[in-house]
Design an enzyme around this catalytic site. Structure first.
Site, mmCIF file in Angstrom:
data_model
loop_
_atom_site.group_PDB
_atom_site.id
_atom_site.type_symbol
_atom_site.label_atom_id
_atom_site.label_comp_id
_atom_site.label_asym_id
_atom_site.label_seq_id
_atom_site.Cartn_x
_atom_site.Cartn_y
_atom_site.Cartn_z
ATOM 1 C CG ASN A 297 -8.928 13.588 -2.675
ATOM 2 O OD1 ASN A 297 -7.768 13.659 -2.296
ATOM 3 N ND2 ASN A 297 -9.733 12.589 -2.305
ATOM 4 C CG ASP B 274 -15.634 7.828 -2.277
ATOM 5 O OD1 ASP B 274 -14.639 8.376 -1.792
ATOM 6 O OD2 ASP B 274 -15.595 6.704 -2.830
ATOM 7 C CB CYS C 268 -20.247 11.441 -7.569
ATOM 8 S SG CYS C 268 -19.300 11.998 -8.993
ATOM 9 C CB ALA D 206 -15.986 7.690 1.166
ATOM 10 C CE1 TYR E 38 -1.984 7.534 -8.285
ATOM 11 C CE2 TYR E 38 0.362 8.031 -8.126
ATOM 12 C CZ TYR E 38 -0.928 8.180 -7.649
ATOM 13 O OH TYR E 38 -1.174 8.983 -6.560
HETATM 14 N N1 LIG Z 1 -1.730 8.173 -0.387
HETATM 15 C C1 LIG Z 1 -0.700 8.616 -1.091
HETATM 16 O O1 LIG Z 1 0.452 8.174 -0.902
HETATM 17 C C2 LIG Z 1 -0.881 9.679 -2.101
HETATM 18 C C3 LIG Z 1 -2.106 9.998 -2.655
HETATM 19 N N2 LIG Z 1 -2.196 10.946 -3.644
HETATM 20 C C4 LIG Z 1 -3.459 11.278 -4.257
HETATM 21 O O2 LIG Z 1 -4.361 11.759 -3.261
HETATM 22 C C5 LIG Z 1 -5.701 11.458 -3.651
HETATM 23 C C6 LIG Z 1 -6.413 10.760 -2.510
HETATM 24 O O3 LIG Z 1 -5.817 9.483 -2.318
HETATM 25 P P1 LIG Z 1 -5.813 8.709 -0.921
HETATM 26 O O4 LIG Z 1 -6.682 9.385 0.035
HETATM 27 O O5 LIG Z 1 -4.421 8.462 -0.583
HETATM 28 O O6 LIG Z 1 -6.433 7.333 -1.383
HETATM 29 P P2 LIG Z 1 -7.636 6.460 -0.823
HETATM 30 O O7 LIG Z 1 -7.605 5.216 -1.601
HETATM 31 O O8 LIG Z 1 -7.570 6.375 0.662
HETATM 32 O O9 LIG Z 1 -8.915 7.334 -1.182
HETATM 33 C C7 LIG Z 1 -9.325 7.547 -2.501
HETATM 34 C C8 LIG Z 1 -10.827 7.768 -2.512
HETATM 35 O O10 LIG Z 1 -11.205 7.970 -3.863
HETATM 36 C C9 LIG Z 1 -12.374 7.211 -4.102
HETATM 37 N N3 LIG Z 1 -12.497 6.893 -5.522
HETATM 38 C C10 LIG Z 1 -11.813 5.965 -6.233
HETATM 39 N N4 LIG Z 1 -12.269 5.927 -7.478
HETATM 40 C C11 LIG Z 1 -13.254 6.836 -7.576
HETATM 41 C C12 LIG Z 1 -14.116 7.264 -8.625
HETATM 42 N N5 LIG Z 1 -14.082 6.685 -9.826
HETATM 43 N N6 LIG Z 1 -14.997 8.248 -8.373
HETATM 44 C C13 LIG Z 1 -15.061 8.804 -7.139
HETATM 45 N N7 LIG Z 1 -14.317 8.425 -6.102
HETATM 46 C C14 LIG Z 1 -13.402 7.467 -6.324
HETATM 47 C C15 LIG Z 1 -12.191 5.956 -3.262
HETATM 48 O O11 LIG Z 1 -13.410 5.269 -3.058
HETATM 49 C C16 LIG Z 1 -11.602 6.558 -2.003
HETATM 50 O O12 LIG Z 1 -12.591 6.957 -1.100
HETATM 51 C C17 LIG Z 1 -5.581 10.619 -4.922
HETATM 52 O O13 LIG Z 1 -5.786 11.437 -6.045
HETATM 53 C C18 LIG Z 1 -4.152 10.113 -4.889
HETATM 54 O O14 LIG Z 1 -3.674 9.813 -6.165
HETATM 55 C C19 LIG Z 1 -1.092 11.636 -4.063
HETATM 56 C C20 LIG Z 1 0.123 11.360 -3.564
HETATM 57 C C21 LIG Z 1 0.330 10.404 -2.519
HETATM 58 C C1 LIG Z 2 3.239 2.504 -3.484
HETATM 59 C C2 LIG Z 2 2.854 3.740 -4.211
HETATM 60 C C3 LIG Z 2 1.412 3.830 -4.352
HETATM 61 C C4 LIG Z 2 0.786 4.821 -4.851
HETATM 62 C C5 LIG Z 2 1.377 6.069 -5.342
HETATM 63 C C6 LIG Z 2 1.284 7.071 -4.227
HETATM 64 O O1 LIG Z 2 -0.042 7.380 -4.027
HETATM 65 C C7 LIG Z 2 2.027 8.315 -4.539
HETATM 66 O O2 LIG Z 2 1.200 9.143 -5.335
HETATM 67 C C8 LIG Z 2 3.291 8.054 -5.235
HETATM 68 C C9 LIG Z 2 4.350 8.632 -4.820
HETATM 69 C C10 LIG Z 2 5.587 8.310 -5.429
HETATM 70 C C11 LIG Z 2 6.683 8.781 -4.831
HETATM 71 C C12 LIG Z 2 7.971 8.463 -5.340
HETATM 72 C C13 LIG Z 2 9.100 8.848 -4.761
HETATM 73 C C14 LIG Z 2 9.138 9.508 -3.464
HETATM 74 C C15 LIG Z 2 10.269 10.161 -3.122
HETATM 75 C C16 LIG Z 2 10.364 10.908 -1.895
HETATM 76 O O3 LIG Z 2 9.507 10.944 -1.040
HETATM 77 C C17 LIG Z 2 11.571 11.698 -1.648
HETATM 78 C C18 LIG Z 2 11.571 12.849 -2.512
HETATM 79 C C19 LIG Z 2 12.430 13.773 -2.468
HETATM 80 C C20 LIG Z 2 13.502 13.814 -1.499
HETATM 81 C C21 LIG Z 2 14.356 14.929 -1.923
HETATM 82 C C22 LIG Z 2 15.022 15.364 -0.739
HETATM 83 O O4 LIG Z 2 15.978 14.690 -0.351
HETATM 84 O O5 LIG Z 2 14.555 16.371 -0.193
#
Ligand SMILES: NC(=O)C1=CN([C@@H]2O[C@H](COP(=O)(O)OP(=O)(O)OC[C@H]3O[C@@H](n4cnc5c(N)ncnc54)[C@H](O)[C@@H]3O)[C@@H](O)[C@H]2O)C=CC1
Ligand SMILES: CC/C=C\C[C@H](O)[C@H](O)/C=C/C=C/C=C\C=C\C(=O)C/C=C\CCC(=O)O
Length: 251
Positions: free
Chosen positions: A89, A35, A61, A13, A149
């Protein structure tokens, strides 16, 4: 590669799931968006429907509910007759309700992966396909302000890699890949809820140190994972410096 292919994207969503769905639709794929958030899903569906007409369907969902997730797959196959791509996702950060965090991020991905294999394996009537599981940099490194997480995302990597090495899966045309982004500009990284982190200040410091990527930064890696049919079992980190395959540690 994309035209005529059929995808299921969970948690689509908003955020990355919405971006991924848009990328697929723009390239001619058919997508079932889904979603837990019904009102946001309805908005996104209307937006996509006006551009992509019958190429998009939607199904509310919660990935923690097996029956609801099964319905997403049933509806997709009934509507489009096939399935080629599953993007597991849906994800949350919630250290206070860590059980929910594990259930959505890890168990939800396991449920979606099992259904994906069921629908796409050649020996089960499918044509093969890709299961793309969203992990995180927190699945590779320890993250002290989100231990549950991080555990869930480490689990996603172990689960995905393990199936990618199973001969019954490989020989039936299903491949599995994990994406592991650092911080991406979505609602997930908003400091809007005390239950998300154990130490919002710690999270803030790390984000300030490493910066935030736009969702556009993730798109080429997403597209490449789909296009590269030799890519099975890869775990790909994505930071502001670029994308890298994480080598498989061997004992
Ligand atoms: N935003 C970030 O920094 C990062 C995100 N991710 C991963 O990417 C994926 C997407 O996250 P984002 O788009 O950033 O977050 P977001 O919070 O913007 O979107 C997540 C979506 O998942 C839906 N959701 C939550 N619980 C649910 C459930 N039980 N069933 C179905 N849908 C559900 C939410 O309603 C929302 O639409 C996640 O798996 C997250 O862990 C990974 C690394 C970094
Ligand atoms: C506030 C965090 C909230 C949610 C978690 C996020 O969705 C995400 O999944 C978490 C990410 C955690 C990241 C932690 C560390 C990040 C490190 C870097 O980006 C840098 C990594 C490598 C650099 C190495 C290099 O110098 O090339």
């Amino acid at each position: 590669m994309f035209s005529g292919r059929v995808a299921v994207v969970t948690g689509s969503a908003q955020g990355l799931g919405k971006v991924f769905s848009g990328v697929l639709l723009e390239r001619g794929s058919k997508v079932c968006i889904s979603d837990v958030n019904q009102s946001e899903l309805e908005k996104t569906y209307k937006e996509f429907k006006s551009k992509y007409a019958e190429n998009v369907i939607s199904q509310q969902c919660d990935v923690t509910d097996s029956e609801q997730l099964k319905e997403v797959f049933r509806k997709t196959k009934d509507t489009y007759g096939q399935l080629d791509l599953v993007v597991n996702n849906a994800g949350i950060v919630n250290e206070k309700n860590w059980q929910q965090c594990i259930d959505v991020n890890l168990n939800g991905t396991i449920r979606g992966t099992m259904l994906g294999m069921e629908y796409m394996r050649k020996d089960k009537g499918g044509k093969g396909g890709l299961i793309l599981n969203m992990s995180s940099l927190a699945g590779i490194f320890p993250v002290n302000y989100t231990p549950a997480y991080a555990a869930s995302k480490h689990g996603v990597i172990g689960y995905t890699r393990s199936w990618s090495m199973h001969p019954d899966v490989v020989n039936n045309g299903v491949r599995l890949v994990c994406l592991c982004p650092a911080f991406v500009d979505t609602d997930m990284i908003k400091m809007d809820d005390d239950s998300k982190f154990v130490g919002t200040d710690l999270a803030q410091q790390v984000i300030e140190k490493f910066g935030i990527m736009s969702t556009d930064h993730i798109i080429p890696v997403f597209v490449n994972a789909i296009e590269d049919e030799e890519n099975n079992g890869s775990v790909i980190s994505i930071t502001l410096k670029g994308a890298n395959k994480i080598p498989l540690p061997m004992p």
